[in-house]
Structure formats: C-alpha cells, structure tokens
Design a protein around this motif. Structure first.
Motif, mmCIF file in Angstrom:
data_model
loop_
_atom_site.group_PDB
_atom_site.id
_atom_site.type_symbol
_atom_site.label_atom_id
_atom_site.label_comp_id
_atom_site.label_asym_id
_atom_site.label_seq_id
_atom_site.Cartn_x
_atom_site.Cartn_y
_atom_site.Cartn_z
ATOM 1 N N TYR A 147 0.892 3.988 -2.990
ATOM 2 C CA TYR A 147 0.655 5.405 -2.687
ATOM 3 C C TYR A 147 1.756 6.276 -3.298
ATOM 4 O O TYR A 147 1.475 7.291 -3.949
ATOM 5 C CB TYR A 147 0.601 5.598 -1.174
ATOM 6 N N LYS A 197 1.589 6.515 -7.094
ATOM 7 C CA LYS A 197 0.571 7.468 -7.547
ATOM 8 C C LYS A 197 1.036 8.911 -7.385
ATOM 9 O O LYS A 197 0.536 9.806 -8.064
ATOM 10 C CB LYS A 197 -0.746 7.261 -6.783
ATOM 11 N N LYS A 198 1.998 9.153 -6.497
ATOM 12 C CA LYS A 198 2.566 10.494 -6.299
ATOM 13 C C LYS A 198 3.681 10.797 -7.294
ATOM 14 O O LYS A 198 4.277 11.862 -7.252
ATOM 15 C CB LYS A 198 3.127 10.637 -4.876
ATOM 16 N N LYS A 227 0.826 -1.212 0.000
ATOM 17 C CA LYS A 227 0.000 0.000 0.000
ATOM 18 C C LYS A 227 0.857 1.258 0.000
ATOM 19 O O LYS A 227 0.549 2.231 -0.702
ATOM 20 C CB LYS A 227 -0.940 0.003 1.202
ATOM 21 N N TYR A 228 1.931 1.268 0.783
ATOM 22 C CA TYR A 228 2.853 2.414 0.782
ATOM 23 C C TYR A 228 3.485 2.603 -0.597
ATOM 24 O O TYR A 228 3.585 3.719 -1.097
ATOM 25 C CB TYR A 228 3.953 2.236 1.829
#
Length: 86
Positions: free
Chosen positions: A17, A20-21, A13-14
């Motif tokens: 995330y 996506k950044k 998940k990290y």
C-alpha cells in the motif's frame, strides 16, 4: 498474537500500500524462532516486488533489526522519519 493469524501477510499488504503511495518500504524478517518465517516473507516480498532482508542463521532479533537499520540508511528506505510524506 496467535500463529496463523496473518501477521506476515498483513505487513506485506501495508508495505505494498505504501509503495503504491510513492514511499520506499522494505520488509525485515526479525522472526528468528518460527520455522519458515524467512521463506514466507521472502515469497510475499518477491511477489509484491518489495525489498526484504532476513537471514536463516541470526538467532537474535535485535541483530536482524540493527543490521537492517544500518543497511537501510544507505538505501534511503522510508520509515518512521518519513511520516511528513503523508
């Protein structure tokens, strides 16, 4: 930490995330003791479309980390040195 507490899923998940950044994360399976650790990370990383590295036959975690570090320099994955991108 206890087994089954979601560590591998949290790492995925990290990474997702940060992907996506605009970062280029990757996942490394350095858990050389738990049966199924590589398979779980591979499944999670594939589903999230995040590059991953690991092997069934390496018995020492530091070797996995060292091999990945050498490979990641060529691939230009983001890591600790990329914190200026925040």
């Amino acid at each position: 930490m206890n087994s089954g507490s979601g560590k591998t899923t949290t790492c995925t998940k990290y990474a997702y995330y940060h992907q996506k950044k605009g970062w280029k994360p990757a996942l490394v399976c350095a858990d050389t003791f738990r049966a199924g650790a590589f398979d779980q990370l591979k499944q999670n990383a594939t589903k999230a479309k995040i590059p991953f590295y690991g092997r069934y036959l390496l018995l020492v975690s530091i070797y996995v980390a060292l091999i990945w570090y050498c490979l990641s320099v060529d691939e230009e994955f983001d890591g600790e040195d990329s914190q200026n991108n925040l």
